[in-house]
Design a protein around this motif. Structure first.
Motif, PDB file in Angstrom:
ATOM      1  N   GLY A 110       0.744  -1.100  -0.077  1.00  0.00           N
ATOM      2  CA  GLY A 110       0.090   0.131  -0.155  1.00  0.00           C
ATOM      3  C   GLY A 110       0.942   1.336   0.046  1.00  0.00           C
ATOM      4  O   GLY A 110       0.131   2.364   0.042  1.00  0.00           O
ATOM      5  N   CYS A 111       2.099   1.117  -0.285  1.00  0.00           N
ATOM      6  CA  CYS A 111       3.146   2.438  -0.160  1.00  0.00           C
ATOM      7  C   CYS A 111       3.267   2.783  -1.574  1.00  0.00           C
ATOM      8  O   CYS A 111       4.305   2.299  -2.325  1.00  0.00           O
ATOM      9  CB  CYS A 111       4.408   2.076   0.462  1.00  0.00           C
ATOM     10  N   CYS A 112       2.511   3.279  -2.153  1.00  0.00           N
ATOM     11  CA  CYS A 112       2.265   3.401  -3.647  1.00  0.00           C
ATOM     12  C   CYS A 112       3.051   4.546  -4.272  1.00  0.00           C
ATOM     13  O   CYS A 112       3.563   4.582  -5.392  1.00  0.00           O
ATOM     14  CB  CYS A 112       0.950   3.637  -4.040  1.00  0.00           C
ATOM     15  N   LYS A 113       3.612   5.547  -3.213  1.00  0.00           N
ATOM     16  CA  LYS A 113       4.505   6.591  -3.613  1.00  0.00           C
ATOM     17  C   LYS A 113       5.892   6.436  -3.224  1.00  0.00           C
ATOM     18  O   LYS A 113       6.772   7.197  -3.559  1.00  0.00           O
ATOM     19  CB  LYS A 113       4.054   7.834  -2.869  1.00  0.00           C
ATOM     20  N   LEU A 114       6.234   5.215  -2.696  1.00  0.00           N
ATOM     21  CA  LEU A 114       7.509   4.690  -2.137  1.00  0.00           C
ATOM     22  C   LEU A 114       8.840   4.530  -3.186  1.00  0.00           C
ATOM     23  O   LEU A 114       8.653   3.878  -4.272  1.00  0.00           O
ATOM     24  CB  LEU A 114       7.532   3.505  -1.391  1.00  0.00           C
ATOM     25  N   THR A 115       9.695   5.154  -2.829  1.00  0.00           N
ATOM     26  CA  THR A 115      11.195   4.986  -3.296  1.00  0.00           C
ATOM     27  C   THR A 115      12.213   4.424  -2.144  1.00  0.00           C
ATOM     28  O   THR A 115      12.001   5.213  -1.135  1.00  0.00           O
ATOM     29  CB  THR A 115      11.705   5.970  -4.106  1.00  0.00           C
ATOM     30  N   ILE A 116      12.884   3.415  -2.582  1.00  0.00           N
ATOM     31  CA  ILE A 116      13.823   3.036  -1.498  1.00  0.00           C
ATOM     32  C   ILE A 116      15.231   3.411  -1.961  1.00  0.00           C
ATOM     33  O   ILE A 116      15.695   3.367  -3.110  1.00  0.00           O
ATOM     34  CB  ILE A 116      14.022   1.388  -1.519  1.00  0.00           C
TER      35      ILE A 116
END
Length: 211
Positions: free
Chosen positions: A181-187
């Motif tokens: 559900g972390c649709c905006k995430l960049t690692i």
């Protein structure tokens, strides 16, 4: 006018349910000598806005305090219990003590803290436990300790506002659903690290950082 409990008048805060469902007290400064706040002591204390812990406090659990906005920890706090701040939906910022134990943030600690925007992860922490930041929708960035080795099941699930997370080389275990559900995430991580491998396998954008 809301209530206030001073360090002089508060002596039994460790007792089960002492402020449970309280609708009056807004601020509590806890007495020196108290070591643990557990067993639903502040559960659903709906007027509570501010908590300050003394140097003797070691273990903490505060749940469902929906108007709690300010928490001041003691540097001697070593553990935040399971469900500690669950559903404290007005809490915006947490500054954890640097001496917290390696596994000191327990399961579900900040579950559903929907206003949480900022939290530090001290170098003493080595694992993000189950459901720790579930549905912390206001959290945009988190810089994990360089000593983190594991990110557990659903640790950041439903953090829909999370855009950046920094994961370093010691981290070699991340649950498949850790970022559901972390649709905006960049690692952000080290090239060739497990974090990069995980990002690739889970179709999460990855950006290289240099230590």
């Amino acid at each position: 006018m809301g209530g206030y409990v001073s360090s002089r008048s508060l002596w039994g805060v460790h007792r089960t349910g002492m402020f449970e469902n309280d609708k009056v007290v807004e601020e509590v400064i806890i007495s020196e000598g108290i070591e643990s706040i557990v067993n639903g002591c502040f559960h659903n204390a709906i007027a509570l806005k501010s908590l300050e812990f003394p140097s003797t406090i070691k273990d903490i659990s505060v749940t469902d305090c929906k108007n709690l906005t300010s928490v001041k920890f003691s540097e001697n706090t070593v553990e935040i219990e399971d469900l500690s701040f669950q559903d404290c939906s007005s809490l915006e910022k947490i500054i954890l003590p640097e001496n917290i134990a390696c596994d000191g943030i327990s399961n579900d600690a900040f579950y559903n803290c929907t206003s949480l925007q900022e939290i530090n992860i001290p170098d003493s922490i080595t694992r993000i436990n189950y459901w720790t930041f579930y549905n912390c929708v206001s959290l945009k960035q988190i810089d994990l300790s360089k000593n983190i080795t594991e990110i557990s099941k659903c640790a950041f699930s439903k953090c829909s506002g999370l855009e950046k997370i920094y994961i370093y080389e010691k981290c070699t275990s991340i649950a498949d659903d850790a970022f559901d559900g972390c649709c905006k995430l960049t690692i952000y991580g080290i090239k060739g690290s497990y974090a990069e491998q995980y990002a690739t396998e889970h179709n999460i954008p990855f950006t290289e950082i240099k230590e």
